[in-house]
Design an enzyme around this catalytic site. Structure first.
Site, PDB file in Angstrom:
ATOM      1  N   LYS A   1      20.969 113.147  76.492  1.00 27.85           N
ATOM      2  CA  LYS A   1      21.524 114.076  75.496  1.00 27.85           C
ATOM      3  C   LYS A   1      20.604 114.177  74.266  1.00 27.85           C
ATOM      4  O   LYS A   1      20.327 115.271  73.768  1.00 27.85           O
ATOM      5  CB  LYS A   1      22.918 113.594  75.071  1.00 27.85           C
ATOM      6  CG  LYS A   1      23.567 114.408  73.982  1.00 27.85           C
ATOM      7  CD  LYS A   1      23.989 115.770  74.449  1.00 27.85           C
ATOM      8  CE  LYS A   1      24.488 116.614  73.286  1.00 27.85           C
ATOM      9  NZ  LYS A   1      24.778 117.985  73.669  1.00 27.85           N
TER      10      LYS A   1
ATOM     11  N   CYS B   1      24.597 119.313  66.059  1.00 29.47           N
ATOM     12  CA  CYS B   1      23.919 118.679  67.202  1.00 29.47           C
ATOM     13  C   CYS B   1      22.414 118.586  66.961  1.00 29.47           C
ATOM     14  O   CYS B   1      21.894 117.508  66.713  1.00 29.47           O
ATOM     15  CB  CYS B   1      24.193 119.466  68.478  1.00 29.47           C
ATOM     16  SG  CYS B   1      25.879 119.275  69.077  1.00 29.47           S
TER      17      CYS B   1
HETATM   18  N1  LIG Z   1      30.980 120.758  69.436  1.00 29.95           N
HETATM   19  C1  LIG Z   1      29.984 120.817  70.302  1.00 29.95           C
HETATM   20  O1  LIG Z   1      29.506 121.895  70.623  1.00 29.95           O
HETATM   21  C2  LIG Z   1      29.416 119.564  70.894  1.00 29.95           C
HETATM   22  C3  LIG Z   1      28.572 119.688  72.001  1.00 29.95           C
HETATM   23  C4  LIG Z   1      28.076 118.527  72.595  1.00 29.95           C
HETATM   24  C5  LIG Z   1      28.407 117.285  72.064  1.00 29.95           C
HETATM   25  N2  LIG Z   1      29.218 117.192  70.963  1.00 29.95           N
HETATM   26  C6  LIG Z   1      29.537 115.867  70.467  1.00 29.95           C
HETATM   27  O2  LIG Z   1      30.904 115.570  70.758  1.00 29.95           O
HETATM   28  C7  LIG Z   1      31.448 114.725  69.736  1.00 29.95           C
HETATM   29  C8  LIG Z   1      32.692 115.392  69.144  1.00 29.95           C
HETATM   30  O3  LIG Z   1      32.271 116.609  68.569  1.00 29.95           O
HETATM   31  P1  LIG Z   1      33.299 117.733  68.122  1.00 29.95           P
HETATM   32  O4  LIG Z   1      32.493 118.958  67.880  1.00 29.95           O
HETATM   33  O5  LIG Z   1      34.447 117.787  69.079  1.00 29.95           O
HETATM   34  O6  LIG Z   1      33.789 117.135  66.727  1.00 29.95           O
HETATM   35  P2  LIG Z   1      35.022 117.651  65.844  1.00 29.95           P
HETATM   36  O7  LIG Z   1      34.729 117.238  64.471  1.00 29.95           O
HETATM   37  O8  LIG Z   1      35.295 119.087  66.159  1.00 29.95           O
HETATM   38  O9  LIG Z   1      36.265 116.831  66.423  1.00 29.95           O
HETATM   39  C9  LIG Z   1      36.381 115.470  66.357  1.00 29.95           C
HETATM   40  C10 LIG Z   1      37.836 115.113  66.122  1.00 29.95           C
HETATM   41  O10 LIG Z   1      37.966 113.697  66.178  1.00 29.95           O
HETATM   42  C11 LIG Z   1      38.920 113.298  65.221  1.00 29.95           C
HETATM   43  N3  LIG Z   1      38.765 111.872  64.961  1.00 29.95           N
HETATM   44  C12 LIG Z   1      37.926 111.245  64.110  1.00 29.95           C
HETATM   45  N4  LIG Z   1      38.050 109.922  64.200  1.00 29.95           N
HETATM   46  C13 LIG Z   1      39.010 109.692  65.130  1.00 29.95           C
HETATM   47  C14 LIG Z   1      39.604 108.514  65.661  1.00 29.95           C
HETATM   48  N5  LIG Z   1      39.197 107.302  65.274  1.00 29.95           N
HETATM   49  N6  LIG Z   1      40.575 108.645  66.580  1.00 29.95           N
HETATM   50  C15 LIG Z   1      40.972 109.868  66.997  1.00 29.95           C
HETATM   51  N7  LIG Z   1      40.433 111.027  66.528  1.00 29.95           N
HETATM   52  C16 LIG Z   1      39.478 110.925  65.618  1.00 29.95           C
HETATM   53  C17 LIG Z   1      38.658 114.210  64.042  1.00 29.95           C
HETATM   54  O11 LIG Z   1      39.756 114.279  63.180  1.00 29.95           O
HETATM   55  C18 LIG Z   1      38.336 115.539  64.747  1.00 29.95           C
HETATM   56  O12 LIG Z   1      39.502 116.336  64.896  1.00 29.95           O
HETATM   57  C19 LIG Z   1      30.328 114.511  68.716  1.00 29.95           C
HETATM   58  O13 LIG Z   1      29.640 113.331  69.028  1.00 29.95           O
HETATM   59  C20 LIG Z   1      29.419 115.718  68.953  1.00 29.95           C
HETATM   60  O14 LIG Z   1      28.091 115.472  68.557  1.00 29.95           O
HETATM   61  C21 LIG Z   1      29.736 118.297  70.386  1.00 29.95           C
END
Ligand SMILES: NC(=O)c1ccc[n+]([C@@H]2O[C@H](COP(=O)([O-])OP(=O)(O)OC[C@H]3O[C@@H](n4cnc5c(N)ncnc54)[C@H](O)[C@@H]3O)[C@@H](O)[C@H]2O)c1
Length: 408
Positions: free
Chosen positions: A212, A266
Site C-alpha cells: 500500500k 493518502c
Molecule cells: N478513504 C479512502 O479513500 C481510503 C483509501 C484507502 C485507504 N484508506 C485508509 O483507511 C483508513 C480509514 O480511512 P477513512 O477514510 O475511512 O477515515 P475516516 O476518517 O473517514 O473514518 C475513520 C472513522 O474511524 C473513527 N474512529 C477513530 N478512532 C476510532 C476508534 N478507536 N474506534 C472506532 N472508530 C474510530 C472516526 O471517528 C471516523 O469516523 C485510513 O488508514 C486511510 O488511510 C482510506
C-alpha cells in the site's frame, strides 16, 4: 440471524461504513463501531454521513433488514475489521529525518477496544493504511492484554478503493492479503474471496503493508516529476502543458499532469510512513514528498508576484479568485488540500474570493459562485474541476491545475 457470520467493524468512515454496508447486504451480520455518537445515530436511522454514490441505499437496506447495527462499543463477533484513521503527528517531526511521525493512536485504541470480545478461532483484520510492522504491533497489544494470539488469525489487507466509486471497487478490485502466519493469510483470503470478484493475492503482513505504501509513493514520485518539470519550464519560459504533451508522444513516456501540489489523506501522507522508518534511505520518496509540498509554496509566490505586477500597473490591489479548493477534481474533500492551503495563505494579505462548485458553505473564506469569481481581476486555476474546463481564460489569469482551459 443465528447462523450468520458476525463481523465487527471499527471505524465508520469512508472505508469502514461502505465495507460494513456491503457485507451486511451480502449475508453477514455486521456491527459498526465509531467514537462519534452522531455517526452512530445517523447509521442506526438508515442514513449516511458521508457522500458516496449508492452508499445510502446499501445502508438503509441493511438497517431495514436488521443486518447492520452500530454503537460506540464492539460486540462478540467471528471477524473484527479495523478501518480507523492513520494520520501523522503534524507537529512532531522525526529527529533524524525531519519527517512527520505516523500516528497509530487510533489503531492502538481500536485494538484495545476489541480485545475483550475476541474468542478462539476469530479473525482480526487491519485495513487502515499502516507503517510496516503495524500488524505485529497489533498482535503484541492483543497478547499483552491477554488474548491468546496463537488461537486466532490476524492479517493485514490494504484498501485501494477510489472515493466516488467505492461500492463497485470494493467488489471488483484485486486485493492483497498478508497474515502474521500462513494460516492467518489463508483464513483472511478465504473471507475476502466471499465478496471480492477481483483476484485475492496472498503474502505476509509486512509485504502487504508495504504494498500500500509503495503504491501511493509511486503516485507521489510520478506527480513530483511532473511538478518539477512544470517549475523548470516556467524558469525557461516554456509552456509546461505543451512540453509534457509533446514528450508524451514518445511511445514509452507517460508524464502525469502537474498541479498545485498533492493532497488528500493518502498520497500526501502515506509516503512519510516509509521515510520515517527508512533512516534516511528513502531519498527519492522523501524528495517527492518535499517537491510536491514545495509546489504549493511556489504557486503562492507566483501569485503574489502577479498581484504586485497588477498593483504596479493598475494602482490598486487585484481581486484574486482561487478556482477550486478540493484536493482533486470534482470532489468536495478538502483534507490536506494544497489548493485550500494556497487560498488561506493568500487570504492573509490579498483580496481573495474562492470558487468551489462542490461545496455550498465555507465560513473561513469568501465562497462565491463561478459567475462572480470570473469577474475577478485574476483567476487562479488550482483544481481541474470539469466546470472550469468551459471557462475562457484571461491574459491575467494563472493556470496551475494542469489542464488547458478555454481558449488562450
Ligand atoms: N478513504 C479512502 O479513500 C481510503 C483509501 C484507502 C485507504 N484508506 C485508509 O483507511 C483508513 C480509514 O480511512 P477513512 O477514510 O475511512 O477515515 P475516516 O476518517 O473517514 O473514518 C475513520 C472513522 O474511524 C473513527 N474512529 C477513530 N478512532 C476510532 C476508534 N478507536 N474506534 C472506532 N472508530 C474510530 C472516526 O471517528 C471516523 O469516523 C485510513 O488508514 C486511510 O488511510 C482510506
Amino acid at each position: 440471524m443465528k447462523n450468520k457470520i458476525k463481523i465487527c467493524i471499527m471505524g465508520m468512515g469512508y472505508i469502514g461504513l461502505p465495507t460494513a454496508a456491503l457485507l451486511a447486504n451480502r449475508g453477514y451480520q455486521v456491527h459498526g463501531v465509531d467514537i462519534k455518537q452522531d455517526v452512530i445515530d445517523t447509521i442506526n436511522l438508515g442514513d449516511v454521513h458521508i457522500v458516496e454514490p449508492e452508499l445510502d441505499s446499501y445502508v438503509s437496506n441493511a438497517i431495514i433488514s436488521n443486518s447492520l447495527t452500530a454503537s460506540l462499543v464492539p460486540t462478540e463477533s467471528d471477524i473484527f475489521l479495523i478501518a480507523v484513521p492513520t494520520p501523522f503527528h503534524s507537529n512532531n517531526l522525526n529527529a533524524n529525518t525531519s519527517s512527520p511521525i505516523p500516528n497509530l493512536d487510533y489503531v492502538i485504541d481500536a485494538t484495545k477496544k476489541i480485545a475483550p470480545y475476541i474468542k478462539k478461532g476469530n479473525l482480526v483484520l487491519l485495513e487502515s493504511t499502516s507503517p510496516v510492522g503495524t500488524t505485529n504491533i497489533l498482535t503484541e497489544i492483543l497478547s499483552t492484554v491477554g488474548v491468546v494470539v496463537d488461537d486466532i488469525y490476524i492479517a493485514y489487507s490494504p484498501e485501494r478503493v477510489l472515493p466516488g466509486d467505492i461500492m463497485r471497487e470494493l467488489i471488483e478490485n484485486d486485493r492483497v492479503v498478508g497474515g502474521i502466519n500462513e494460516s492467518s493469510t489463508k483464513k483472511a483470503a478465504e473471507f475476502y474471496r466471499t465478496f471480492v470478484k477481483g483476484e485475492v493475492f496472498e503474502t505476509n503482513a509486512k509485504t502487504a503493508e508495504m504494498v500500500k505504501l509503495t503504491e501511493n509513493s509511486f503516485r507521489d514520485v510520478n506527480i513530483a516529476f511532473a511538478n518539477e518539470i512544470s517549475m523548470l519550464s516556467d524558469d525557461m519560459e516554456i509552456d509546461a502543458s505543451e512540453l509534457i504533451s509533446l514528450a508524451n508522444q514518445h511511445p514509452r513516456v507517460n508524464i502525469l499532469s502537474p498541479g498545485c501540489g498533492v493532497g488528500g489523506h493518502c498520497i500526501s501522507v502515506d509516503p512519510w510512513f516509509i521515510v520515517n522508518s527508512a533512516n534516511g534511505k528513502a531519498k527519492m520518496v522523501e524528495q517527492a514528498r518535499r517537491t510536491n509540498d514545495y509546489k504549493a509554496e511556489w504557486v503562492i509566490s507566483k501569485i503574489k508576484d502577479n498581484a504586485i505586477n497588477f498593483e504596479k500597473k493598475h494602482g490598486r490591489k487585484p481581486i484574486i479568485a482561487c478556482m477550486g479548493l478540493a484536493f482533486k477534481a470534482d470532489i468536495d474533500d478538502l483534507r490536506q488540500s494544497p489548493a485550500l492551503h494556497i487560498a488561506l495563505e493568500l487570504n492573509k494579505e490579498l483580496n481573495v474570493v474562492v470558487v468551489e462548485p462542490n461545496i455550498s458553505k465555507f465560513s473561513i473564506l469568501d465562497l462565491v459562485s463561478l459567475e462572480i469569481g470570473l469577474e475577478s481581476d485574476i483567476c487562479v486555476y488550482l483544481v481541474p474541476h470539469t466546470v472550469f474546463k468551459k471557462v475562457k481564460i484571461k491574459n491575467a489569469d494563472l493556470n496551475f491545475c494542469g489542464m488547458v482551459i478555454g481558449e488562450k
